[in-house]
Write an enzyme that holds these catalytic residues in place. Structure first.
Site, PDB file in Angstrom:
ATOM      1  N   ASP A   7      19.576 -52.747 -37.745  1.00  0.00           N
ATOM      2  CA  ASP A   7      18.963 -52.270 -38.973  1.00  0.00           C
ATOM      3  C   ASP A   7      17.919 -53.344 -39.361  1.00  0.00           C
ATOM      4  O   ASP A   7      17.957 -54.458 -38.819  1.00  0.00           O
ATOM      5  CB  ASP A   7      20.070 -52.143 -40.025  1.00  0.00           C
ATOM      6  CG  ASP A   7      19.527 -51.825 -41.389  1.00  0.00           C
ATOM      7  OD1 ASP A   7      18.744 -50.888 -41.507  1.00  0.00           O
ATOM      8  OD2 ASP A   7      19.906 -52.523 -42.349  1.00  0.00           O
ATOM      9  N   LEU A   8      17.003 -53.029 -40.241  1.00  0.00           N
ATOM     10  CA  LEU A   8      15.979 -54.025 -40.610  1.00  0.00           C
ATOM     11  C   LEU A   8      16.306 -54.705 -41.946  1.00  0.00           C
ATOM     12  O   LEU A   8      16.699 -55.880 -41.986  1.00  0.00           O
ATOM     13  CB  LEU A   8      14.600 -53.362 -40.667  1.00  0.00           C
ATOM     14  CG  LEU A   8      13.452 -54.274 -41.097  1.00  0.00           C
ATOM     15  CD1 LEU A   8      13.191 -55.374 -40.075  1.00  0.00           C
ATOM     16  CD2 LEU A   8      12.174 -53.467 -41.324  1.00  0.00           C
ATOM     17  N   ASP A   9      16.186 -53.916 -43.017  1.00  0.00           N
ATOM     18  CA  ASP A   9      16.357 -54.488 -44.362  1.00  0.00           C
ATOM     19  C   ASP A   9      17.793 -54.976 -44.557  1.00  0.00           C
ATOM     20  O   ASP A   9      18.736 -54.189 -44.439  1.00  0.00           O
ATOM     21  CB  ASP A   9      16.071 -53.417 -45.426  1.00  0.00           C
ATOM     22  CG  ASP A   9      14.611 -52.980 -45.424  1.00  0.00           C
ATOM     23  OD1 ASP A   9      13.761 -53.816 -45.116  1.00  0.00           O
ATOM     24  OD2 ASP A   9      14.340 -51.813 -45.733  1.00  0.00           O
ATOM     25  N   THR A  15      14.551 -58.022 -47.103  1.00  0.00           N
ATOM     26  CA  THR A  15      13.671 -57.184 -47.915  1.00  0.00           C
ATOM     27  C   THR A  15      14.479 -56.370 -48.923  1.00  0.00           C
ATOM     28  O   THR A  15      13.902 -55.796 -49.850  1.00  0.00           O
ATOM     29  CB  THR A  15      12.858 -56.223 -47.020  1.00  0.00           C
ATOM     30  OG1 THR A  15      13.684 -55.824 -45.947  1.00  0.00           O
ATOM     31  CG2 THR A  15      11.606 -56.874 -46.482  1.00  0.00           C
ATOM     32  N   LYS A  43      20.998 -48.848 -50.400  1.00  0.00           N
ATOM     33  CA  LYS A  43      20.711 -49.550 -49.136  1.00  0.00           C
ATOM     34  C   LYS A  43      20.808 -48.584 -47.960  1.00  0.00           C
ATOM     35  O   LYS A  43      21.784 -47.852 -47.842  1.00  0.00           O
ATOM     36  CB  LYS A  43      21.668 -50.725 -48.940  1.00  0.00           C
ATOM     37  CG  LYS A  43      21.377 -51.872 -49.891  1.00  0.00           C
ATOM     38  CD  LYS A  43      22.239 -53.073 -49.594  1.00  0.00           C
ATOM     39  CE  LYS A  43      21.899 -54.225 -50.524  1.00  0.00           C
ATOM     40  NZ  LYS A  43      22.790 -55.365 -50.323  1.00  0.00           N
ATOM     41  N   SER A 112      15.981 -48.198 -38.341  1.00  0.00           N
ATOM     42  CA  SER A 112      15.786 -48.450 -39.774  1.00  0.00           C
ATOM     43  C   SER A 112      15.322 -47.186 -40.498  1.00  0.00           C
ATOM     44  O   SER A 112      14.589 -46.375 -39.936  1.00  0.00           O
ATOM     45  CB  SER A 112      14.728 -49.543 -39.952  1.00  0.00           C
ATOM     46  OG  SER A 112      14.287 -49.601 -41.286  1.00  0.00           O
ATOM     47  N   ALA A 113      15.731 -47.061 -41.752  1.00  0.00           N
ATOM     48  CA  ALA A 113      15.284 -45.939 -42.582  1.00  0.00           C
ATOM     49  C   ALA A 113      13.881 -46.177 -43.140  1.00  0.00           C
ATOM     50  O   ALA A 113      13.263 -45.271 -43.684  1.00  0.00           O
ATOM     51  CB  ALA A 113      16.259 -45.737 -43.738  1.00  0.00           C
ATOM     52  N   LYS A 143      20.124 -41.837 -42.992  1.00  0.00           N
ATOM     53  CA  LYS A 143      21.491 -42.354 -42.965  1.00  0.00           C
ATOM     54  C   LYS A 143      22.183 -41.865 -44.244  1.00  0.00           C
ATOM     55  O   LYS A 143      21.524 -41.832 -45.282  1.00  0.00           O
ATOM     56  CB  LYS A 143      21.488 -43.893 -42.959  1.00  0.00           C
ATOM     57  CG  LYS A 143      20.793 -44.526 -41.756  1.00  0.00           C
ATOM     58  CD  LYS A 143      20.615 -46.029 -41.983  1.00  0.00           C
ATOM     59  CE  LYS A 143      19.743 -46.656 -40.910  1.00  0.00           C
ATOM     60  NZ  LYS A 143      19.405 -48.062 -41.140  1.00  0.00           N
ATOM     61  N   GLU A 167      24.519 -53.562 -39.214  1.00  0.00           N
ATOM     62  CA  GLU A 167      24.141 -52.858 -40.455  1.00  0.00           C
ATOM     63  C   GLU A 167      24.623 -53.589 -41.698  1.00  0.00           C
ATOM     64  O   GLU A 167      25.717 -54.143 -41.704  1.00  0.00           O
ATOM     65  CB  GLU A 167      24.793 -51.477 -40.465  1.00  0.00           C
ATOM     66  CG  GLU A 167      23.865 -50.317 -40.200  1.00  0.00           C
ATOM     67  CD  GLU A 167      22.796 -50.081 -41.253  1.00  0.00           C
ATOM     68  OE1 GLU A 167      22.868 -50.654 -42.356  1.00  0.00           O
ATOM     69  OE2 GLU A 167      21.873 -49.310 -40.971  1.00  0.00           O
ATOM     70  N   ASP A 168      23.824 -53.534 -42.767  1.00  0.00           N
ATOM     71  CA  ASP A 168      24.256 -54.133 -44.042  1.00  0.00           C
ATOM     72  C   ASP A 168      24.622 -53.069 -45.073  1.00  0.00           C
ATOM     73  O   ASP A 168      25.027 -53.413 -46.179  1.00  0.00           O
ATOM     74  CB  ASP A 168      23.155 -55.031 -44.623  1.00  0.00           C
ATOM     75  CG  ASP A 168      21.985 -54.214 -45.148  1.00  0.00           C
ATOM     76  OD1 ASP A 168      21.541 -53.293 -44.436  1.00  0.00           O
ATOM     77  OD2 ASP A 168      21.524 -54.474 -46.266  1.00  0.00           O
TER      78      ASP A 168
END
Ligand code: B16
Ligand code: MG
Length: 208
Positions: A7-9, A15, A43, A112-113, A143, A167-168
């Site tokens: 995942d990114l953020d 971010t 998130k 990522s979303a 997601k 994932e966060d």
């Protein structure tokens, strides 16, 4: 395991704090104070779905035109924070972990979303690590639907069960589990109870 999907953020870069600040300001326009607790539910959730949730929490409905204007303005505000980021904003341990993953010949994808994922990876100078990138521009279902991770596995040419997702978000962990993938939570076990394992960050994974 043949592939790692990140995942990114909140996983590669923090971010998530910029999304929070920008959404909080939008909520305040309607007299609504976004809390950290409610923010957990945003998130990993797409921009449009996040705005809809905030308006629901605030108990207001707006015209389609106003909705688009709010989403655009939130994104412009968010991007003004992103513009100040550089390589130093990559979360601790991430670069070393990506490096080690490459050396082990494990494939790397982004799931990522965010519609801003590609420019952010470029800005951080780590886009070349990724064998496949799937972001908010590539999916029709956000997601917790598993689509983003399923497309990532397809792009990498691996089976879902051979993938580990980092994932966060609650929505992202749920998406990974629905796809039949292993889910490593990055953050707190109190929030990410569906994850197979939870670590505070990549430094903790490297030191285990
Ligand atoms: P954008 P991730 C998600 O990214 C964020 O967690 C979520 O808060 C945000 O609303 C969503 O991206 C959309 O981002 O507005 O940039 O398209 O965690 O899936 O990498
Ligand atoms: Mg995230």
């Amino acid at each position: 395991m043949k592939a790692y999907i990140f995942d990114l953020d909140g996983v590669i870069v923090d971010t998530a704090k910029f999304h929070f600040i920008a959404w909080k300001k939008i909520g305040q326009e309607f007299g609504f104070e976004l809390t950290h607790e409610l923010n957990e539910q945003l998130k990993g959730v797409s921009r449009v779905d996040s705005l809809q949730k905030i308006l629901n929490w605030a108990g207001v409905s707006v015209s389609e035109e106003k909705f688009d204007e709010l989403a655009t303005r939130k994104n412009e505000d968010y991007l003004s924070y992103v513009a100040q980021m550089n390589e130093n904003d990559i979360l601790p341990g991430v670069k070393t972990f990506l490096e080690q993953t490459k050396q082990k010949n494990i494939k790397i994808a982004l799931g990522s979303a965010s519609k801003n994922a590609r420019p952010i990876l470029q800005k951080l100078g780590i886009i070349s690590y990724f064998d496949a990138i799937v972001d908010g521009n590539d999916v029709s279902k956000a997601k917790p639907d598993p689509e983003v991770f399923v497309i990532a596995a397809q792009k990498l040419g691996v089976q879902n069960e051979d993938c580990v997702v980092f994932e966060d978000s609650e929505a992202g962990v749920q998406a990974a589990k629905t796809a039949g993938m292993k889910a490593i939570g990055i953050g707190s076990a109190d929030v990410l109870h569906q994850a197979d394992e939870v670590f505070s960050g990549f430094d903790a994974i490297l030191n285990q």
